[in-house]
Design an enzyme around this catalytic site. Structure first.
Site, PDB file in Angstrom:
ATOM      1  N   ASP A 146      43.960  37.198  53.035  1.00 26.13           N
ATOM      2  CA  ASP A 146      44.463  37.691  54.326  1.00 26.13           C
ATOM      3  C   ASP A 146      43.575  38.724  55.026  1.00 26.13           C
ATOM      4  O   ASP A 146      43.903  39.167  56.121  1.00 26.13           O
ATOM      5  CB  ASP A 146      45.875  38.264  54.135  1.00 26.13           C
ATOM      6  CG  ASP A 146      45.900  39.412  53.138  1.00 26.13           C
ATOM      7  OD1 ASP A 146      44.822  39.821  52.652  1.00 26.13           O
ATOM      8  OD2 ASP A 146      47.009  39.900  52.840  1.00 26.13           O
ATOM      9  N   GLY A 147      42.504  39.150  54.376  1.00 27.97           N
ATOM     10  CA  GLY A 147      41.637  40.136  55.026  1.00 27.97           C
ATOM     11  C   GLY A 147      42.157  41.559  54.959  1.00 27.97           C
ATOM     12  O   GLY A 147      41.586  42.464  55.569  1.00 27.97           O
ATOM     13  N   ARG A 204      34.369  53.141  54.533  1.00 27.74           N
ATOM     14  CA  ARG A 204      33.322  53.439  53.545  1.00 27.74           C
ATOM     15  C   ARG A 204      31.993  53.691  54.262  1.00 27.74           C
ATOM     16  O   ARG A 204      31.760  53.155  55.354  1.00 27.74           O
ATOM     17  CB  ARG A 204      33.117  52.254  52.598  1.00 27.74           C
ATOM     18  CG  ARG A 204      34.372  51.641  52.050  1.00 27.74           C
ATOM     19  CD  ARG A 204      34.070  50.770  50.846  1.00 27.74           C
ATOM     20  NE  ARG A 204      33.489  49.472  51.145  1.00 27.74           N
ATOM     21  CZ  ARG A 204      33.323  48.522  50.229  1.00 27.74           C
ATOM     22  NH1 ARG A 204      33.678  48.745  48.960  1.00 27.74           N
ATOM     23  NH2 ARG A 204      32.797  47.352  50.540  1.00 27.74           N
ATOM     24  N   ARG A 211      23.929  43.591  49.000  1.00 28.46           N
ATOM     25  CA  ARG A 211      24.151  43.326  47.569  1.00 28.46           C
ATOM     26  C   ARG A 211      23.156  42.291  47.062  1.00 28.46           C
ATOM     27  O   ARG A 211      22.521  41.600  47.867  1.00 28.46           O
ATOM     28  CB  ARG A 211      25.574  42.746  47.389  1.00 28.46           C
ATOM     29  CG  ARG A 211      26.658  43.608  47.957  1.00 28.46           C
ATOM     30  CD  ARG A 211      27.649  42.763  48.785  1.00 28.46           C
ATOM     31  NE  ARG A 211      28.548  43.652  49.536  1.00 28.46           N
ATOM     32  CZ  ARG A 211      29.638  44.179  49.037  1.00 28.46           C
ATOM     33  NH1 ARG A 211      30.011  43.844  47.824  1.00 28.46           N
ATOM     34  NH2 ARG A 211      30.379  45.008  49.743  1.00 28.46           N
ATOM     35  N   ASP A 281      27.858  39.907  43.408  1.00 28.64           N
ATOM     36  CA  ASP A 281      28.202  40.310  44.777  1.00 28.64           C
ATOM     37  C   ASP A 281      28.695  41.750  44.797  1.00 28.64           C
ATOM     38  O   ASP A 281      28.867  42.335  45.872  1.00 28.64           O
ATOM     39  CB  ASP A 281      29.266  39.379  45.371  1.00 28.64           C
ATOM     40  CG  ASP A 281      30.485  39.253  44.477  1.00 28.64           C
ATOM     41  OD1 ASP A 281      30.320  38.844  43.311  1.00 28.64           O
ATOM     42  OD2 ASP A 281      31.597  39.572  44.926  1.00 28.64           O
ATOM     43  N   ASN A 282      28.910  42.338  43.630  1.00 30.90           N
ATOM     44  CA  ASN A 282      29.342  43.739  43.568  1.00 30.90           C
ATOM     45  C   ASN A 282      28.226  44.634  43.053  1.00 30.90           C
ATOM     46  O   ASN A 282      28.487  45.719  42.516  1.00 30.90           O
ATOM     47  CB  ASN A 282      30.583  43.867  42.675  1.00 30.90           C
ATOM     48  CG  ASN A 282      31.803  43.214  43.302  1.00 30.90           C
ATOM     49  OD1 ASN A 282      31.882  43.058  44.519  1.00 30.90           O
ATOM     50  ND2 ASN A 282      32.760  42.818  42.473  1.00 30.90           N
TER      51      ASN A 282
HETATM   52  P1  AMP Z   1      35.991  41.240  44.995  1.00 28.87           P
HETATM   53  O1  AMP Z   1      36.339  40.590  43.711  1.00 28.87           O
HETATM   54  O2  AMP Z   1      37.014  42.230  45.498  1.00 28.87           O
HETATM   55  O3  AMP Z   1      34.601  41.802  45.025  1.00 28.87           O
HETATM   56  O4  AMP Z   1      36.048  40.114  46.091  1.00 28.87           O
HETATM   57  C1  AMP Z   1      35.376  38.890  45.997  1.00 28.87           C
HETATM   58  C2  AMP Z   1      35.391  38.226  47.331  1.00 28.87           C
HETATM   59  O5  AMP Z   1      36.736  38.020  47.775  1.00 28.87           O
HETATM   60  C3  AMP Z   1      34.712  38.993  48.444  1.00 28.87           C
HETATM   61  O6  AMP Z   1      34.080  38.050  49.267  1.00 28.87           O
HETATM   62  C4  AMP Z   1      35.856  39.655  49.146  1.00 28.87           C
HETATM   63  O7  AMP Z   1      35.562  39.972  50.486  1.00 28.87           O
HETATM   64  C5  AMP Z   1      36.932  38.590  49.053  1.00 28.87           C
HETATM   65  N1  AMP Z   1      38.284  39.155  49.140  1.00 28.87           N
HETATM   66  C6  AMP Z   1      38.938  39.895  48.229  1.00 28.87           C
HETATM   67  N2  AMP Z   1      40.169  40.224  48.660  1.00 28.87           N
HETATM   68  C7  AMP Z   1      40.309  39.667  49.887  1.00 28.87           C
HETATM   69  C8  AMP Z   1      41.359  39.633  50.858  1.00 28.87           C
HETATM   70  N3  AMP Z   1      42.532  40.244  50.658  1.00 28.87           N
HETATM   71  N4  AMP Z   1      41.117  38.972  52.003  1.00 28.87           N
HETATM   72  C9  AMP Z   1      39.958  38.341  52.221  1.00 28.87           C
HETATM   73  N5  AMP Z   1      38.949  38.324  51.358  1.00 28.87           N
HETATM   74  C10 AMP Z   1      39.107  38.976  50.197  1.00 28.87           C
HETATM   75 MG    MG Z   2      33.313  42.667  46.115  1.00 31.70          MG
END
Ligand code: AMP
Ligand code: MG
Length: 534
Positions: A146-147, A204, A211, A281-282
């Site tokens: 949901d972003g 932030r 990354r 990606d992190n």
């Molecule tokens: P993360 O594991 O939090 O690093 O996220 C991995 C990927 O999922 C990244 O591309 C994030 O932007 C995406 N992501 C995580 N949570 C959401 C969310 N609630 N809405 C959209 N994208 C998400």
């Molecule tokens: Mg991430």
């Protein structure tokens, strides 16, 4: 219809110079639909307005980086701008395209799925800071999510970013934590019980949020010209001391990323931080701690501990494996950069140097934690190895242990040497006579080793206390602050932020925040284990 009154935009002193969007190719499609974005480094996208933004907390140090005053941060305009409700004219909001290896597997395109960069600020010192809102609404990279972000994960990111900065650990920074007023639905335990939670946005700051995955996605797609363009841009803007981009400079750049990543791993080991989701990606190109998700702090010293429920089986991202995983991630970056260099040997050399550099840094760090003047491998390796075998044998609080070790008197009886340590253990029933004997033995060897250094006790103590924090954001402390904000009470966030500003100081009126985890928190969600749901 009456027109809204004409007012000039707030914060006229914020100077933007948006190099990323000016110099790199944009996604030509401007509709905000979820899709694969090719031949581009980013997509322009605007934050989605929120209904009733409310400021929970801001960091005055982070505000200082933007030359914003406390009065600025308390203004209504601040809440509107940093919740994503109001754009300043010079902002050029975008979501970046990146990919990544998640849990060891190539995951394809990921990208900023809920983070929206507002632009790049040049402050009065000439420093550059990219502003980014996390939880600001959907982007082309949102996939099926949901972003948005929930309060609990946003609060944890806000507090920990600033706590890490004050601990001296490289990190992205956090300016503000704002409740959106809009509920967000999350299935926290992935067990088919979604619930509504308060939504929040964190602003932030980082020199850049680039990354490893920004390069990996271009290499994976064979977009080599664009890969080179992004590498050249990154070197010219972020690593200008390396010189004009060339194959030799790409190698030096990769070697520098290896070094800064090794330094970061040493810091995490020093303070007991577990990132929890070390996907490529992190991983920041600048060796910063980035993307605070289901991270955690070691309470009882257990190298196999991971805070991330998704990782509970494999423990890929547990505390003790972080340096090794960083190496694996760097190897993925090396693969992505290979087309620019055309030779594997120098990349392999840089990866080997990473291991050496980490090992050296780790030894110096351990010497510091123990108050030794320098790490002398012949004696100190066995001393440290034995310590690291003893610590996890029974539940021993890592942070308290190293703080109390500084208080251990050297010229004293075995009993007196043990005395400062008595309350760093979690389970009194584990303190057997045999176990005690081994500690007494280790402390005697430690005392003998320190005697050889012959430093005054006060000097040793001060040196140890400068690298062994007294206050870290214990998992249960963050949870207590979350519980309070859910009740509408923000003062614990402020108080923690204040305590964590001086993590190496005694702060006698804040002892309660240095105590070991209370028993009620042992199994409570958010205090011991966290899911990726955020
Ligand atoms: P993360 O594991 O939090 O690093 O996220 C991995 C990927 O999922 C990244 O591309 C994030 O932007 C995406 N992501 C995580 N949570 C959401 C969310 N609630 N809405 C959209 N994208 C998400
Ligand atoms: Mg991430």
């Amino acid at each position: 219809m009456s027109r809204p009154p004409q007012t000039s935009p707030p914060f006229p002193s914020l100077t933007f110079d948006n190099r990323f969007t000016r110099e790199l190719p944009a996604d030509p499609i401007e509709t905000n639909s979820r899709r694969q974005v090719v031949k581009a480094c980013f997509s322009r996208v605007r934050p989605q307005p929120v209904s009733a933004p409310r400021l929970v907390a801001f960091s005055r140090e982070a505000a200082g980086l933007l030359d914003l005053t406390e009065a600025d941060c308390r203004s209504e305009a601040f809440t509107q701008v940093f919740s994503g409700n109001q754009l300043l004219p010079a902002m050029d909001p975008y979501a970046a395209c990146y990919g990544g290896h998640q849990f060891g597997n190539w995951a394809g395109q990921l990208g900023d799925g809920r983070a929206i960069n507002l632009g790049e600020i040049v402050n009065q010192q000439g420093e550059r800071w990219t502003l980014q809102l996390k939880g600001a609404g959907p982007t082309p990279y949102s996939r099926n999510a949901d972003g948005r972000a929930v309060l609990r994960s946003s609060l944890r990111e806000f507090l920990c970013s600033e706590a890490m900065f004050h601990l001296g650990v490289p990190t992205t920074r956090a300016l503000s934590l704002i409740l959106t007023g809009d509920p967000v639905e999350r299935d926290m335990f992935y067990d088919g019980h979604p619930e509504e939670e308060p939504g929040a946005v964190v602003c932030r700051l980082a020199p850049t949020f680039v990354r490893f995955g920004n390069f990996e996605i271009l290499a994976a797609r064979g977009e080599i010209a664009l890969l080179q363009q992004l590498a050249d841009f990154t070197i010219r803007t972020g690593f200008p001391h390396l010189g004009e981009p060339s194959p030799a400079v790409y190698v030096r750049w990769f070697a520098e990323i290896c070094r800064s990543t090794a330094e970061l791993m040493v810091h995490w080991m020093r303070v007991g931080f577990v990132h929890g989701v070390m996907n490529t990606d992190n991983m920041s190109i600048h060796g910063l701690t980035i993307d605070y998700g289901p991270y955690g702090w070691l309470e009882d010293y257990d190298p196999t501990w991971t805070p991330n429920t998704t990782d509970a089986q494999g423990r890929r991202y547990c505390y003790g494996r972080q340096a090794q995983i960083a190496h694996w991630n760097l190897a993925q970056l090396a693969n992505a950069l290979y087309p620019l260099i055309g030779d594997t040997a120098p990349l392999e050399q840089a990866l080997r140097d990473y291991s050496l550099y980490f090992e050296q840094g780790w030894q110096t760090m351990m010497a510091g934690k123990l108050g030794l003047i320098a790490f002398e491998p012949a004696t100190d390796r066995p001393l440290v190895d034995d310590l690291l075998r003893l610590l996890p044998e029974i539940e021993t609080d890592m942070t308290l242990f190293f703080r109390r070790l500084a208080l251990t008197p050297l010229q004293a009886s075995a009993e007196d040497r043990m005395a400062p340590l008595v309350d760093v253990f979690y389970r009194p029933e584990q303190l057997t006579a045999a176990w005690r004997e081994r500690w007494i033995d280790w402390l005697a060897r430690y005392a003998a080793r320190l005697n050889r250094d012959n430093q005054p006790e006060a000097v040793r103590r001060a040196r140890m206390n400068a690298v062994n924090p007294k206050y870290v954001l214990r998992n249960y402390l963050a949870q207590l602050a979350i519980d309070k904000v859910m009740e509408g009470e923000y003062s614990l966030v402020e108080e923690l932020l204040e305590v964590l500003r001086h993590p190496y100081d005694e702060q006698s009126d804040k002892e309660q925040f240095a105590e070991k985890r209370p028993e009620w928190a042992r199994h409570r969600a958010g205090c011991s284990m966290l899911s990726c749901s955020s």
